[in-house]
Design a protein around this motif. Structure first.
Motif, PDB file in Angstrom:
ATOM      1  N   ARG A  49      -5.739  -5.037  -0.685  1.00  0.00           N
ATOM      2  CA  ARG A  49      -4.890  -4.183   0.344  1.00  0.00           C
ATOM      3  C   ARG A  49      -3.777  -3.063   0.305  1.00  0.00           C
ATOM      4  O   ARG A  49      -3.187  -2.289   1.125  1.00  0.00           O
ATOM      5  CB  ARG A  49      -3.998  -5.221   0.773  1.00  0.00           C
ATOM      6  CG  ARG A  49      -3.073  -5.950   1.546  1.00  0.00           C
ATOM      7  CD  ARG A  49      -2.442  -7.566   2.164  1.00  0.00           C
ATOM      8  NE  ARG A  49      -3.504  -8.253   2.197  1.00  0.00           N
ATOM      9  CZ  ARG A  49      -3.897  -8.239   4.003  1.00  0.00           C
ATOM     10  NH1 ARG A  49      -3.160  -7.777   4.852  1.00  0.00           N
ATOM     11  NH2 ARG A  49      -4.772  -8.681   3.537  1.00  0.00           N
ATOM     12  N   CYS A  50      -3.811  -3.060  -1.220  1.00  0.00           N
ATOM     13  CA  CYS A  50      -2.293  -2.211  -1.714  1.00  0.00           C
ATOM     14  C   CYS A  50      -3.262  -0.852  -1.563  1.00  0.00           C
ATOM     15  O   CYS A  50      -3.189   0.706  -0.743  1.00  0.00           O
ATOM     16  CB  CYS A  50      -2.481  -2.239  -3.065  1.00  0.00           C
ATOM     17  SG  CYS A  50      -1.114  -0.825  -3.552  1.00  0.00           S
ATOM     18  N   ALA A  51      -4.388  -0.717  -1.499  1.00  0.00           N
ATOM     19  CA  ALA A  51      -5.386   0.569  -1.367  1.00  0.00           C
ATOM     20  C   ALA A  51      -5.570   1.436   0.270  1.00  0.00           C
ATOM     21  O   ALA A  51      -4.569   1.676   0.032  1.00  0.00           O
ATOM     22  CB  ALA A  51      -6.424   0.506  -1.984  1.00  0.00           C
ATOM     23  N   MET A  52      -5.551   0.248   0.923  1.00  0.00           N
ATOM     24  CA  MET A  52      -4.924   0.462   2.620  1.00  0.00           C
ATOM     25  C   MET A  52      -4.448   0.659   2.384  1.00  0.00           C
ATOM     26  O   MET A  52      -3.765   2.077   3.802  1.00  0.00           O
ATOM     27  CB  MET A  52      -5.651  -0.514   3.164  1.00  0.00           C
ATOM     28  CG  MET A  52      -5.618  -1.060   4.897  1.00  0.00           C
ATOM     29  SD  MET A  52      -6.801   0.753   5.217  1.00  0.00           S
ATOM     30  CE  MET A  52      -8.095   0.018   4.606  1.00  0.00           C
ATOM     31  N   GLU A  53      -2.945   0.155   2.452  1.00  0.00           N
ATOM     32  CA  GLU A  53      -2.040   0.003   2.694  1.00  0.00           C
ATOM     33  C   GLU A  53      -1.089   2.110   2.367  1.00  0.00           C
ATOM     34  O   GLU A  53      -0.413   2.715   2.859  1.00  0.00           O
ATOM     35  CB  GLU A  53      -0.540  -0.486   2.068  1.00  0.00           C
ATOM     36  CG  GLU A  53      -0.594  -1.428   2.584  1.00  0.00           C
ATOM     37  CD  GLU A  53      -0.152  -1.876   4.201  1.00  0.00           C
ATOM     38  OE1 GLU A  53       0.108  -0.648   4.981  1.00  0.00           O
ATOM     39  OE2 GLU A  53      -0.577  -2.721   4.891  1.00  0.00           O
ATOM     40  N   LEU A  54      -2.104   2.680   0.642  1.00  0.00           N
ATOM     41  CA  LEU A  54      -1.790   3.678   0.235  1.00  0.00           C
ATOM     42  C   LEU A  54      -2.652   4.854   1.303  1.00  0.00           C
ATOM     43  O   LEU A  54      -1.856   5.695   1.609  1.00  0.00           O
ATOM     44  CB  LEU A  54      -2.426   3.684  -1.349  1.00  0.00           C
ATOM     45  CG  LEU A  54      -1.129   3.359  -1.950  1.00  0.00           C
ATOM     46  CD1 LEU A  54      -2.459   2.742  -3.785  1.00  0.00           C
ATOM     47  CD2 LEU A  54      -0.150   3.578  -2.434  1.00  0.00           C
ATOM     48  N   ALA A  55      -3.402   4.401   1.696  1.00  0.00           N
ATOM     49  CA  ALA A  55      -4.578   5.272   2.597  1.00  0.00           C
ATOM     50  C   ALA A  55      -3.321   5.768   3.898  1.00  0.00           C
ATOM     51  O   ALA A  55      -3.713   6.605   4.384  1.00  0.00           O
ATOM     52  CB  ALA A  55      -5.967   4.382   3.155  1.00  0.00           C
ATOM     53  N   ARG A  56      -3.036   4.329   4.463  1.00  0.00           N
ATOM     54  CA  ARG A  56      -2.646   4.350   5.764  1.00  0.00           C
ATOM     55  C   ARG A  56      -1.218   5.890   5.018  1.00  0.00           C
ATOM     56  O   ARG A  56      -0.190   6.376   6.431  1.00  0.00           O
ATOM     57  CB  ARG A  56      -1.896   3.265   5.940  1.00  0.00           C
ATOM     58  CG  ARG A  56      -2.647   2.795   6.887  1.00  0.00           C
ATOM     59  CD  ARG A  56      -1.916   1.119   7.176  1.00  0.00           C
ATOM     60  NE  ARG A  56      -1.346   0.973   7.997  1.00  0.00           N
ATOM     61  CZ  ARG A  56      -0.554   0.122   8.402  1.00  0.00           C
ATOM     62  NH1 ARG A  56      -0.433  -0.725   7.652  1.00  0.00           N
ATOM     63  NH2 ARG A  56       0.392  -0.060   9.648  1.00  0.00           N
ATOM     64  N   LEU A  57      -0.627   5.881   4.168  1.00  0.00           N
ATOM     65  CA  LEU A  57       0.323   6.752   4.227  1.00  0.00           C
ATOM     66  C   LEU A  57       0.047   8.178   4.182  1.00  0.00           C
ATOM     67  O   LEU A  57       1.094   9.333   4.506  1.00  0.00           O
ATOM     68  CB  LEU A  57       1.203   6.616   2.420  1.00  0.00           C
ATOM     69  CG  LEU A  57       1.438   5.289   2.002  1.00  0.00           C
ATOM     70  CD1 LEU A  57       2.335   5.016   0.431  1.00  0.00           C
ATOM     71  CD2 LEU A  57       3.523   4.767   2.827  1.00  0.00           C
ATOM     72  N   PHE A  58      -1.360   7.818   4.058  1.00  0.00           N
ATOM     73  CA  PHE A  58      -1.846   9.497   3.553  1.00  0.00           C
ATOM     74  C   PHE A  58      -2.681   9.679   4.816  1.00  0.00           C
ATOM     75  O   PHE A  58      -2.381  10.952   5.983  1.00  0.00           O
ATOM     76  CB  PHE A  58      -2.915   9.607   2.726  1.00  0.00           C
ATOM     77  CG  PHE A  58      -2.305  10.073   1.112  1.00  0.00           C
ATOM     78  CD1 PHE A  58      -2.324  11.227   1.031  1.00  0.00           C
ATOM     79  CD2 PHE A  58      -2.185   8.896   0.027  1.00  0.00           C
ATOM     80  CE1 PHE A  58      -1.851  11.855  -0.220  1.00  0.00           C
ATOM     81  CE2 PHE A  58      -1.885   8.961  -0.901  1.00  0.00           C
ATOM     82  CZ  PHE A  58      -1.405  10.032  -1.156  1.00  0.00           C
ATOM     83  N   MET A  59      -2.740   8.746   6.107  1.00  0.00           N
ATOM     84  CA  MET A  59      -3.406   9.002   7.139  1.00  0.00           C
ATOM     85  C   MET A  59      -2.614   7.779   8.116  1.00  0.00           C
ATOM     86  O   MET A  59      -3.868   7.281   8.478  1.00  0.00           O
ATOM     87  CB  MET A  59      -4.970   8.336   6.851  1.00  0.00           C
ATOM     88  CG  MET A  59      -5.889   9.499   6.086  1.00  0.00           C
ATOM     89  SD  MET A  59      -7.661   8.987   5.027  1.00  0.00           S
ATOM     90  CE  MET A  59      -7.900   9.329   6.914  1.00  0.00           C
TER      91      MET A  59
END
Length: 406
Positions: A276-286
């Motif tokens: 879930r954290c990885a997805m939030e990180l991805a959303r910061l970039f994308m």
């Protein structure tokens, strides 16, 4: 004698490091992008090279010639960043030629009432830039960054307010922060474009100092194009190699390493929670990620999450499917070919992949990814995650709060 001596000669004459221009004739040299300019080595404010280089004072981040804070009475504005304040992470994006700069308000109250009127000057500059018409007067903005050696500075470039594709609601925004005693306050976050001007000539600097920046025959064309028609010509610098080494993916400083280590320590005992954290990180970039869901750990099919990414705007936009793989590894434990191949093999037609890791992608895996042109976005620990977290949240305490909310 050539007034612009080599770095080795300057080293011998002034005790500076090789590559730094530290001779006594700084008031005669041109300004070259990424050139280092050094002063004396007395260990005090007299070491500052900017007064000699541009005839400005040796104050803080905002330096100027002319009368502040009005645009029409400013001849020149010099902005200097330390690149070390985690709460105000000024950042250069070399690939698209933009620079994020934070204002000078650090306490609760009116964000424009600062000792050097820096935020007031920022507001006035961006207000003038948004007029979208020729400015009869406009001060050139020169950006410099600290090098960490005495008070030496590196010339970042000639800047103008705003960026292509950004409007008045985006390029200068007031952001909230919390003081040490828990009181909220605001400061400006400003986006500038570094123009494609590799050299600011000394001849133009002299005309600027005389109040003749626009009418000077030495004024660079990209700057005149912006002043006259708000045309952005950014200085873009593409990476030399798209295959990033271990060193390029890992934190470059102990400060950045702390951000990556914080994520790892938070999730090292629960890799499923890290997804879930990885997805939030991805959303910061994308930010254009639209929908997403974490797959069940016993039925993930080689994909930790699935989602859609929007391309375009409005009724003409399309959504593209993606699959994400998340790896919460220690910074010395590389993601190898096996997990990467696992993700690639699960990608369907017209689908792309996202690999998020607190570590780095092994060189052999990275080579295979690039050489075979697999559609996978790599978000790794340092140049990506740590830098983005510092830029987005500032301090480590703010990152912890964000993780707890996740």
């Amino acid at each position: 004698m050539d007034q612009r001596r080599t770095g080795e000669e300057c080293e011998e004459a002034k005790g500076g490091r090789p590559g730094a221009m530290t001779d006594e004739n700084l008031d005669t040299v041109d300004l070259l992008v990424d050139q280092v300019y050094g002063g004396s080595r007395n260990g005090n404010s007299s070491d500052d090279p900017l007064p000699k280089l541009l005839n400005v004072d040796n104050g803080a981040g905002f330096r100027h010639l002319g009368q502040r804070p009005e645009v029409k009475t400013l001849k020149l504005l010099v902005l200097k960043t330390s690149f070390s304040d985690v709460n105000w992470p000024d950042a250069l994006n070399s690939e698209n030629g933009t620079f994020v700069y934070y204002g000078d308000n650090r306490i609760p109250g009116d964000l424009h009432q600062t000792p050097r009127q820096g935020n007031l000057m920022l507001r006035n500059l961006f207000d003038e830039a948004h007029q979208r018409q020729q400015s009869p007067t406009f001060p050139p903005i020169l950006l410099f960054g600290n090098t960490g050696v005495y008070r030496d500075v590196r010339f970042i470039g000639l800047a103008v307010p705003g960026a292509a594709g950004m409007g008045a609601d985006d390029d200068l925004v007031a952001v909230w922060r919390t003081s040490g005693d828990g009181v909220r306050f605001q400061n400006y976050k400003a986006t500038f474009t570094i123009l494609d001007v590799p050299v600011v000539s000394r001849a133009w600097v002299k005309d600027i100092q005389a109040g003749k920046a626009i009418c000077s025959i030495h004024a660079p064309k990209p700057w005149l194009d912006w002043v006259g028609g708000r045309k952005f010509t950014p200085l873009k610098s593409a990476p030399v190699s798209v295959i990033r080494s271990k060193q390029q993916q890992r934190p470059q400083t102990p400060e950045l390493a702390a951000y990556a280590q914080l994520i790892y320590e938070f999730y090292k005992e629960d890799s499923y929670a890290f997804e879930r954290c990885a997805m939030e990180l991805a959303r910061l970039f994308m930010p254009a990620i639209q929908t997403w869901e974490i797959t069940r750990p016993w039925r993930d099919g080689g994909r930790d999450a699935l989602g859609t990414y929007r391309i375009g705007h409005g009724a003409g936009a399309i959504d593209v499917d993606f699959a994400m793989e998340a790896k919460c590894y220690g910074m010395n434990n590389a993601v190898g070919i096996k997990p990467l191949s696992r993700l690639i093999s699960r990608l369907r037609h017209r689908q792309f992949g996202i690999l998020v890791t607190t570590s780095y992608l092994d060189l052999q895996a990275y080579q295979e990814l690039v050489q075979d042109a697999h559609p996978v976005v790599v978000i790794s620990s340092s140049g990506d995650i740590a830098t983005k977290l510092k830029e987005r949240f500032g301090s480590l305490d703010n990152v912890r709060i964000w993780l707890q909310k996740i």
